[in-house]
Design a protein around this motif. Structure first.
Motif, short mmCIF file in Angstrom:
data_model
loop_
_atom_site.label_atom_id
_atom_site.label_comp_id
_atom_site.label_asym_id
_atom_site.label_seq_id
_atom_site.Cartn_x
_atom_site.Cartn_y
_atom_site.Cartn_z
N ALA A 267 -3.09 6.32 3.67
CA ALA A 267 -3.36 6.14 2.26
C ALA A 267 -2.81 4.83 1.65
N LEU A 268 -1.68 4.70 2.20
CA LEU A 268 -1.35 2.84 0.98
C LEU A 268 -1.89 1.73 2.35
N LEU A 269 -2.35 2.00 4.00
CA LEU A 269 -2.73 1.16 4.33
C LEU A 269 -4.60 1.11 3.98
N LYS A 270 -5.09 2.79 3.06
CA LYS A 270 -6.29 2.39 2.94
C LYS A 270 -6.56 1.05 2.10
N THR A 271 -5.18 1.31 0.66
CA THR A 271 -5.67 0.90 -0.49
C THR A 271 -5.45 -0.24 -0.68
N TYR A 272 -4.66 -0.95 1.02
CA TYR A 272 -3.84 -2.16 1.14
C TYR A 272 -5.59 -3.10 1.83
N ASN A 273 -6.58 -2.09 2.61
CA ASN A 273 -7.25 -2.70 3.26
C ASN A 273 -8.07 -2.74 1.86
N SER A 274 -8.72 -2.33 1.23
CA SER A 274 -9.45 -3.07 0.27
C SER A 274 -9.40 -3.86 -1.29
N TYR A 275 -8.14 -4.20 -1.40
CA TYR A 275 -7.63 -5.53 -1.93
C TYR A 275 -6.77 -6.27 -1.01
N LYS A 276 -6.28 -6.47 0.27
CA LYS A 276 -5.84 -7.96 0.27
C LYS A 276 -6.67 -9.10 0.33
N ASN A 277 -8.15 -9.07 -0.05
CA ASN A 277 -8.48 -10.32 0.18
C ASN A 277 -8.98 -11.21 -0.76
N ARG A 278 -7.77 -10.07 -2.12
CA ARG A 278 -8.29 -10.55 -3.03
C ARG A 278 -6.76 -10.63 -4.31
N ASN A 279 -6.21 -11.51 -3.39
CA ASN A 279 -5.02 -11.81 -4.37
C ASN A 279 -3.74 -10.82 -4.35
N PHE A 280 -3.58 -10.06 -3.36
CA PHE A 280 -2.83 -9.11 -3.06
C PHE A 280 -1.86 -8.95 -1.61
N GLU A 281 -0.74 -8.93 -2.08
CA GLU A 281 0.49 -8.38 -0.76
C GLU A 281 1.19 -7.39 -0.81
N ILE A 282 1.42 -6.71 0.09
CA ILE A 282 2.27 -5.91 0.59
C ILE A 282 3.45 -6.39 1.58
N LEU A 283 4.69 -6.42 1.54
CA LEU A 283 5.91 -6.09 2.04
C LEU A 283 6.30 -5.12 2.39
N GLY A 284 6.44 -5.17 3.45
CA GLY A 284 7.65 -3.13 3.75
C GLY A 284 9.01 -4.16 4.73
N ILE A 285 9.87 -3.76 3.28
CA ILE A 285 11.29 -3.78 3.73
C ILE A 285 11.96 -2.59 4.76
N SER A 286 12.25 -2.93 5.67
CA SER A 286 12.06 -0.90 6.44
C SER A 286 14.57 -1.83 6.34
N LEU A 287 14.66 -0.47 5.71
CA LEU A 287 16.45 0.08 6.53
C LEU A 287 16.68 0.36 7.77
N ASP A 288 15.73 0.21 8.92
CA ASP A 288 15.87 1.16 10.08
C ASP A 288 16.98 -0.42 11.00
N LYS A 289 17.76 0.59 11.73
CA LYS A 289 19.06 -0.43 12.91
C LYS A 289 18.59 -0.55 13.93
N ASP A 290 17.27 -0.06 14.37
CA ASP A 290 17.08 -0.10 15.54
C ASP A 290 15.50 -0.46 15.88
N LEU A 291 15.46 -2.01 15.92
CA LEU A 291 14.69 -2.82 16.05
C LEU A 291 13.02 -1.61 16.65
N LYS A 292 13.63 -1.49 17.90
CA LYS A 292 12.59 -0.75 18.64
C LYS A 292 11.95 0.04 17.69
N GLN A 293 12.29 1.33 17.30
CA GLN A 293 11.68 2.41 16.70
C GLN A 293 11.20 1.42 15.56
N TRP A 294 12.22 0.54 14.52
CA TRP A 294 11.04 -0.45 13.37
C TRP A 294 9.16 -0.91 14.24
#
Length: 357
Positions: A267-294
């Motif tokens: 659902a978040l991806l759907k919102t992002y695709n609707s607004y990403k070209n209209r001065n909107f961005e998402i930054l994902g901050i992951s708490l993962d320790k395993d880089l491959k899983q991330w």
């Protein structure tokens, strides 16, 4: 005669005392009816106690005593059994209560799921009050009113609830739930609500979480500048919040192992695709320790916004979030305009903001 009088007097005193003692020791009787095939024990948790009752001919019975109306949970299996289950929650008080439930044993993600749902409940005034209050809250939350209008209505309602139900532990629950799930109330509002409560009747863990939330809100109150960060991206570039000035930015804190985080991604991806070209961005901050899983989770969920990783969980100290997923929406100057927004609410806010800019 004097001797007989004394005996009679003593007997009367004993009878009065016994009668009074019986009255004070009156507790609750929970009469249960259950739909579904089950010939096993079910369990009741309340006030730090755990009780069990064997289901016979689709009925069960619990007896007990509570000092004041208390949250109770009815379970289809022991909480220590390790079984996957859904449970029913309600308010229990010292009265005769009838509860009608439905039992089901099904399959969920390849595992057995034991379900015990409440169809209806009669005899608990505190539960009736809770149901009515819950409906009122949902009506306000789902209304078209602004966030400020909703906050005013809900604060007034909760203040009234705390005043009229001084011994209800629901006071802390309502404040915590509305703050966590809907991002309502600033630090001052939370402090005032906490001070109104009689702490003797509140769950210590709930009070502790509200106190932590107040400290968090002092950092994340609406209008405050978002906390600073400097974290490595997928291609090992350092990313800061200043790079996004001039755009609306959702800072989404998540992890590959966090099921609710992953469930929200489509659902978040759907919102992002609707607004990403209209001065909107998402930054994902992951708490993962395993880089491959991330990296694998990003690829599997096709979440094509910018990602950074916080293996040391430094953001937990600066953002002071209690759980994940957690997010904040900031304006073009990096100031907080919303907390913990769902993808649906995010679309609503962006649609309003981007129409006026």
């Amino acid at each position: 005669m004097k001797y007989l009088f004394n005996i009679t007097f003593i007997l009367c005193i004993c009878l009065i005392s016994c009668k009074k003692e019986r009255k004070e020791s009156n507790g609750f009787v929970l009469h249960g009816n259950i739909k579904g095939k089950i010939d096993d024990y079910i369990y009741l948790e309340y006030g730090g106690k755990l009780d069990s009752s064997l289901v016979k001919s689709n009925t069960f019975l619990f007896n007990g005593n509570v000092a004041y109306p208390t949250k109770a949970t009815i379970l289809p299996a022991s909480p220590t059994s390790g079984k996957d289950m859904t449970v029913g929650s309600f308010m229990i008080e010292n009265s005769s209560i009838k509860i009608y439930t439905k039992y089901n044993l099904g399959n969920h993600n390849g595992k057995l799921l034991y379900s015990l749902d409440i169809d209806s409940l009669i005899g608990s005034n505190s539960n009736t009050n809770k149901v009515g209050f819950d409906k009122y809250i949902q009506k306000i939350i789902n209304s078209d009113k602004s966030v400020n209008q909703k906050e005013l209505l809900l604060i007034t309602k909760i203040e009234d609830f705390i005043r009229t139900n001084p011994t209800s532990e629901l006071s802390g629950d309502y404040v915590l739930d509305l703050s966590n799930f809907y991002g309502l109330f600033n630090s001052n509002q939370l402090s005032e609500l906490l001070n109104m409560m009689d702490k003797n009747y509140q769950n210590e863990e709930t009070l502790s979480k509200i106190s932590l939330l107040i400290n968090q809100r002092r950092v994340l109150d609406i209008g405050n500048a978002a906390p600073p960060f400097e974290l490595p991206s997928l291609d090992n570039r350092l990313v800061t919040k200043e790079q996004f000035f001039g755009k609306y930015l959702l800072i989404e804190i998540w992890a590959s192992w966090c099921a609710p985080c992953r469930q929200a991604n489509p659902a978040l991806l759907k919102t992002y695709n609707s607004y990403k070209n209209r001065n909107f961005e998402i930054l994902g901050i992951s708490l993962d320790k395993d880089l491959k899983q991330w990296q694998q989770a990003i690829k599997q969920d096709s979440i094509n916004w910018l990602h950074v990783i916080d293996t040391a969980k430094t953001t937990q100290l600066t953002f002071k979030y209690p759980t994940i997923p957690f997010n904040i929406l900031v304006d073009k100057e990096g100031k907080i305009i919303a907390r913990n927004v769902t993808p649906e609410k995010l679309s609503e806010i962006l649609n309003r903001l981007l129409q006026t800019n």
